[in-house]
Scaffold this motif. Structure first.
Motif, PDB file in Angstrom:
ATOM      1  N   VAL B 140       0.905  -1.134   0.099  1.00  0.00           N
ATOM      2  CA  VAL B 140      -0.031  -0.126  -0.070  1.00  0.00           C
ATOM      3  C   VAL B 140       0.937   1.205  -0.097  1.00  0.00           C
ATOM      4  CG1 VAL B 140      -1.527   1.340   1.455  1.00  0.00           C
ATOM      5  CG2 VAL B 140      -1.969  -1.095   0.887  1.00  0.00           C
ATOM      6  N   GLY B 141       2.185   1.257   0.656  1.00  0.00           N
ATOM      7  CA  GLY B 141       2.816   2.436   0.642  1.00  0.00           C
ATOM      8  C   GLY B 141       3.523   2.650  -0.570  1.00  0.00           C
ATOM      9  N   PHE B 142       3.451   1.727  -1.383  1.00  0.00           N
ATOM     10  CA  PHE B 142       4.286   2.035  -2.929  1.00  0.00           C
ATOM     11  C   PHE B 142       3.159   2.727  -3.682  1.00  0.00           C
ATOM     12  CE2 PHE B 142       8.272  -0.273  -3.971  1.00  0.00           C
ATOM     13  CZ  PHE B 142       8.728  -0.347  -2.302  1.00  0.00           C
ATOM     14  N   GLY B 143       3.911   3.649  -4.487  1.00  0.00           N
ATOM     15  CA  GLY B 143       3.158   4.497  -5.436  1.00  0.00           C
ATOM     16  C   GLY B 143       3.770   4.675  -6.789  1.00  0.00           C
ATOM     17  N   ASP B 146       7.524   5.473  -7.056  1.00  0.00           N
ATOM     18  CA  ASP B 146       8.656   4.288  -6.638  1.00  0.00           C
ATOM     19  C   ASP B 146       8.533   3.106  -7.615  1.00  0.00           C
ATOM     20  OD1 ASP B 146       8.636   5.219  -3.662  1.00  0.00           O
ATOM     21  OD2 ASP B 146       6.605   4.720  -3.694  1.00  0.00           O
ATOM     22  N   GLN B 186      -2.810   4.043 -22.593  1.00  0.00           N
ATOM     23  CA  GLN B 186      -3.661   3.780 -21.485  1.00  0.00           C
ATOM     24  C   GLN B 186      -4.153   5.002 -20.948  1.00  0.00           C
ATOM     25  OE1 GLN B 186      -4.663   0.778 -19.964  1.00  0.00           O
ATOM     26  NE2 GLN B 186      -4.147  -0.048 -21.966  1.00  0.00           N
ATOM     27  N   MET B 187      -3.632   6.123 -20.686  1.00  0.00           N
ATOM     28  CA  MET B 187      -4.011   7.396 -20.062  1.00  0.00           C
ATOM     29  C   MET B 187      -4.932   8.103 -20.911  1.00  0.00           C
ATOM     30  SD  MET B 187      -1.910   6.730 -17.651  1.00  0.00           S
ATOM     31  CE  MET B 187      -2.179   8.256 -16.684  1.00  0.00           C
ATOM     32  N   THR B 188      -4.664   7.976 -22.220  1.00  0.00           N
ATOM     33  CA  THR B 188      -5.579   9.039 -23.158  1.00  0.00           C
ATOM     34  C   THR B 188      -6.484   8.265 -23.956  1.00  0.00           C
ATOM     35  OG1 THR B 188      -4.108   9.315 -24.717  1.00  0.00           O
ATOM     36  CG2 THR B 188      -4.059  10.903 -22.713  1.00  0.00           C
ATOM     37  N   GLN B 447       3.931   3.993 -15.445  1.00  0.00           N
ATOM     38  CA  GLN B 447       4.064   4.596 -13.968  1.00  0.00           C
ATOM     39  C   GLN B 447       4.716   6.054 -14.146  1.00  0.00           C
ATOM     40  OE1 GLN B 447       3.175   3.003 -11.660  1.00  0.00           O
ATOM     41  NE2 GLN B 447       3.024   1.018 -12.396  1.00  0.00           N
ATOM     42  N   ARG B 450       1.711   8.300 -14.618  1.00  0.00           N
ATOM     43  CA  ARG B 450       0.788   8.437 -13.675  1.00  0.00           C
ATOM     44  C   ARG B 450       1.439   9.160 -12.418  1.00  0.00           C
ATOM     45  NH1 ARG B 450      -0.815   2.329 -12.250  1.00  0.00           N
ATOM     46  NH2 ARG B 450      -2.186   2.449 -13.896  1.00  0.00           N
ATOM     47  N   GLN B 453       1.188  12.806 -13.280  1.00  0.00           N
ATOM     48  CA  GLN B 453      -0.396  13.156 -13.336  1.00  0.00           C
ATOM     49  C   GLN B 453      -0.736  13.206 -11.798  1.00  0.00           C
ATOM     50  OE1 GLN B 453      -2.841  10.639 -15.845  1.00  0.00           O
ATOM     51  NE2 GLN B 453      -4.464  12.074 -15.654  1.00  0.00           N
ATOM     52  N   ILE B 454      -0.265  12.504 -11.068  1.00  0.00           N
ATOM     53  CA  ILE B 454      -0.732  12.558  -9.459  1.00  0.00           C
ATOM     54  C   ILE B 454      -0.299  14.003  -9.045  1.00  0.00           C
ATOM     55  CG2 ILE B 454      -0.356  11.603  -7.228  1.00  0.00           C
ATOM     56  CD1 ILE B 454      -1.041   8.921  -8.689  1.00  0.00           C
ATOM     57  N   SER B 455       1.068  14.112  -9.343  1.00  0.00           N
ATOM     58  CA  SER B 455       1.355  15.342  -8.960  1.00  0.00           C
ATOM     59  C   SER B 455       1.174  16.693  -9.590  1.00  0.00           C
ATOM     60  CB  SER B 455       3.123  15.315  -8.986  1.00  0.00           C
ATOM     61  OG  SER B 455       3.512  15.459 -10.330  1.00  0.00           O
ATOM     62  N   ASP B 456       0.157  16.301 -10.559  1.00  0.00           N
ATOM     63  CA  ASP B 456      -0.241  17.445 -11.328  1.00  0.00           C
ATOM     64  C   ASP B 456       0.703  18.143 -12.338  1.00  0.00           C
ATOM     65  OD1 ASP B 456      -2.456  18.794 -12.364  1.00  0.00           O
ATOM     66  OD2 ASP B 456      -2.476  20.473 -10.940  1.00  0.00           O
TER      67      ASP B 456
END
Lengths: 336, 495
Positions: B140-143, B146, B186-188, B447, B450, B453-456
């Motif tokens: 769970v701690g991995f994103g 990483d 995959q993203m768009t 990855q 992603r 995108q998570i960090s905008d």
């Protein structure tokens, strides 16, 4: 060959034969029994179900369960289920449309195929098929990690409105799929331009789960069935469901109750090739009506946690067209 | 040690005659299917899903466990003997295993792989029992940052094993990366290099690329040279591991799980990356550097052990989190029975879960018992004259590729990639980096995007976790090491 070589060769051959026999014995009967449906009592001999995604996927489970229950209920026997995956179901859709007039083929599908056909710019759409029946539906859930700062859907949407880019949304489907549409509709209802939504696609609810639990995404949207266990154990906090009615046993409001005009459910159903005669179409519809009334199917729905959403023929066709319009309008706003 | 008590109960379930029978059938089926190129463990489990409809859940899952490990064992068999990986995690086994087979040490390579799978699986499963809850937290701690850092490390590690010529290795890697680009983004949802074909929308399956480059390319290459070199069968040497072999491999067997197990816990794309990392580690630590590329037995033992250790279904059972393709299929199978894998599964279905875990051990023992005596027999496959052997390989490769999606297009793609593989052999490009590119490329891209995108969109999103930073430091050290070595101060100290 020397004597030893001969012995080795024979041993190898026996071994391979043995392995072959095991494979035949185990895999043979299921393969043989399918497809032979010409016996008496069969309504549609040689009926085949096409599954437009991989074995183990949602449409696969629906099709295989329907086939098994139809056989167990004595409605028909020998329904062959086969998979033709590709491009979110679009490959299967093209194949179905090309089987013009084939009354012995049906495809399991759902909202995801509607979206995939549009986002892949497929020349064939569901308008080209013969709608048979909608079978089940499932609401999407809006969930956050148990240590998330957002306690209610209102808090979440307030923060989301302030800076959509900073609140990444995770969903279990690629753009155009159900888990993508749900947050987009939510955004529209909350006054956020869908283009501003920071949507991050994951390969199914399972992969998404880790990112929600670890708070890598601000919130996640996926089918209610995916996360029942995590919600009950308190690992995930459920903020809202996307349909018009609460889910029994889950303590969360609908988005409408919270003041956002969203009515979204993911659904699965059956379509058939174009160009069927009225008799052929009627036979297929009747098969699913009888399946729907069977105790076997009711038991399967209970076991899988599916909600009943039975709708047939013309009505289902109108529903498909309406869903297609909705998908197109969302994708258009996103410029996809 | 509560978990071990539960495990004992689990053995009570797994050792009933009926359960043993399911395990044995699963193991046999899995081995038979895993040997076919193109059909890996995930595919095998998915294909056999309908066979288990009639069984009760416990029996079915015990059988799945057997199929799964059987397919893993079987996958490396063809990889070693025929240079034709049965699945993507077995690609590395071909690197050292096939040269061994060619020089008449096929049986030893197979034995090293089998014992590797056994120790890896055993240690991995033991760790699962002991550490299941802690491991779940790790996952769970991995994103995304990483994962991306790990991918970068894997790329760097891989480039260091690119073979004699760095330039050729990189060229091959780039070919792989390009093949990996094919399909829907995959993203768009954007189509890339699909030429409007829906069949290409999902990309080209790694298995087809691996089978095409390895098996078809090899077959064409052999065919092109048959007339010039006599078609001699490959010799089959002594069937047993010598004392020297064991001395070289036992550490590799034990190190494999250390690398593999953490990867089994996190959704980082499955068992392939640990096999690469294990290969590189063993190469660095080996005292027999000269053997590498010509059949170093450690290069078979380590990666195989890592692959099996990565394959323990830990995160799926504890969290409902599928970390490998097989786990994803098993997850679907659980749902088929109305069971929801997740945090409550251990409490609700203890008999099933512990029975399943115990049957992992049972399956492993059965497989070792099956595969060790089989190793010399399999190795005798190589006595088949080459023209017949490669005709057979072509046939099975085609079957395997067709089985992946059931589409004729796949066969055409397979042949085209086979021709590319032939061309690569002709111009001395190693094929392995290309396969690695296909595996790692799309994964790394996803990855990376992603994370961003998570960090905008902020680049700092790539280095915002301590783990990612630590990995980048290691990467920097590896890259800069040749330069650092030249610094006089350091050299004196090293000298």
């Amino acid at each position: 060959m020397t004597y030893r070589q001969v012995v080795a060769y024979v041993r190898l051959r026996t071994l391979l034969a043995l392995l072959g026999a095991v494979v035949l014995v185990l895999a043979g009967p299921p393969l043989l029994t399918t497809g032979s449906g010409a016996d008496t009592g069969t309504r549609i001999p040689g009926l085949r179900f096409m599954v437009p995604n991989t074995p183990g996927g949602g449409y696969d489970i629906t099709a295989r369960t329907a086939a098994r229950d139809a056989e167990d209920a004595g409605l028909t026997h020998g329904i062959e289920v086969f998979n033709l995956p590709g491009a979110g179901g679009t490959v299967g859709l093209s194949r179905l449309v090309s089987e013009h007039g084939n009354g012995k083929l049906a495809m399991s599908m759902g909202l995801g195929v509607v979206g995939a056909a549009r986002s892949n710019h497929s020349p064939k759409t569901l308008a080209d098929t013969t709608p048979i029946a909608r079978l089940t539906e499932e609401q999407d859930v809006v969930v956050v990690a148990k240590d998330s700062p957002y306690r209610t859907i209102g808090e979440l949407i307030k923060a989301w409105r302030e800076d959509p880019g900073k609140l990444p949304v995770g969903g279990g489907s690629s753009p155009g799929g159900p888990d993508h549409l749900a947050p987009m509709l939510m955004a529209q209802a909350a006054g956020i331009a869908p283009k501003q939504v920071n949507y991050i696609p994951f390969d199914g609810g399972g992969e998404l789960l880790a990112s929600i639990l670890g708070s890598k995404v601000a919130f996640g949207v996926s089918g209610v069935g995916e996360y029942l266990d995590q919600i009950r154990s308190g690992e995930l906090r459920l903020l809202a469901v996307t349909g018009t009615e609460r889910v029994p046993g889950l303590d969360a409001p609908t988005l409408q109750e919270a003041g956002y005009n969203v009515d979204f459910t993911n659904w699965r159903g059956i379509v058939a090739p174009p160009g069927l005669s009225d008799t052929e179409r009627g036979k297929l519809v009747r098969l699913f009506e009888e399946l729907h009334d069977s105790p076997q199917w009711r038991e399967s729905m209970r076991k899988n946690g599916w909600s009943d959403a039975f709708l047939t023929g013309e009505e289902f066709g109108r529903f498909l067209a309406e869903q297609d319009r909705r998908v197109v309008s969302v994708l258009k706003e996103l410029g996809l | 040690m509560d978990a071990f008590g539960d495990l004992l109960d689990g053995f009570g379930t797994a050792l009933t005659p009926l359960s043993l029978l399911w395990a044995a059938i699963g193991v046999l089926l899995g081995t038979a299917i895993g040997v076919l190129p193109g059909i890996g463990p995930a595919m095998a489990v998915a294909l056999l899903l309908p066979v288990t409809y009639g069984l009760d859940p416990t029996g079915a899952f015990i059988m799945f466990a057997g199929i799964y490990y059987g397919a893993m064992f079987g996958g490396s068999t063809t990889s070693i003997l025929l240079n034709t990986p049965g699945e993507s995690a077995a690609v590395v086994a071909a690197m050292e295993g096939h040269p061994m087979a060619k020089s008449g040490r096929g049986a030893q390579a197979l034995a090293a792989a089998a014992i590797g799978h056994f120790t890896g699986g055993m240690i991995g499963t033991l760790l699962l029992v002991a550490l299941a809850p802690a491991v779940a937290d790790l996952a769970v701690g991995f994103g995304a940052p990483d994962y991306f850092a790990i991918m970068v490390l894997a790329f760097i590690a891989v480039t260091s094993v690119l073979g004699a010529s760095r330039v050729r290795g990189l060229a091959s890697l780039l070919i792989g990366l390009v093949i990996g680009l094919v399909g829907l983004d995959q993203m768009t949802g954007q189509q890339r290099l699909t030429f409007g074909s829906l069949q290409l929308a999902d990309g080209i399956d790694v298995v087809i690329v691996a089978v095409g480059l390895f098996a078809i390319g090899e077959a064409l290459w052999v065919a092109a040279h048959l007339r010039r070199t006599a078609a001699e069968a490959i010799p089959v040497g002594r069937p047993w591991l010598g004392r020297d072999d064991v001395r070289r491999t036992w550490k590799a067997w034990l190190r494999g799980p250390l690398i593999g197990f953490p990867f089994g816990a996190i959704p980082a794309g499955g068992a392939e990356i640990p096999t690469f990392l294990s290969y590189v580690t063993e190469k660095r630590l080996s005292k027999h550097r000269d053997d590498w590329g010509r059949g170093a037995i450690e290069g078979v033992a380590g990666p195989e052990s890592a692959a099996s250790a990565a394959g323990t279904l830990g995160s799926m059972l504890t969290l409902g989190l599928p970390t490998t393709a097989v786990a994803a299929v098993m997850l679907a199978a659980f749902q088929q029975y109305g069971l929801q894998p997740g945090p409550l599964l251990f409490e609700r279905e203890p008999e099933l879960v512990w029975g399943l875990i115990a049957s992992l051990f049972v399956g492993m023992v059965l497989l070792l018992a099956l595969n060790l005596p089989l190793a010399p027999l399999w190795a005798k496959l190589l006595r088949i004259p080459r023209q017949y052997l490669y005709a057979g390989i072509l046939f099975f490769a085609a079957v395997g590729a067709y089985a992946v999606g059931g589409e004729v297009v796949d066969l055409v793609i397979l042949l085209i990639i086979g021709l590319v593989g032939f061309g690569m052999r002709r111009y001395g490009l190693p094929v392995l980096p290309a396969v690695i590119g296909v595996i790692l490329g799309p994964n790394a891209e996803q990855q990376l995007r992603r994370a961003l995108q998570i960090s905008d969109g902020s680049v700092s999103g790539l280095v915002n976790t301590p783990f990612a930073v630590a990995v980048y430091v290691i990467v920097a050290l590896i890259v800069l090491w040749p330069l650092l070595r030249r610094v006089p101060v350091l050299r004196r100290r090293a000298g």
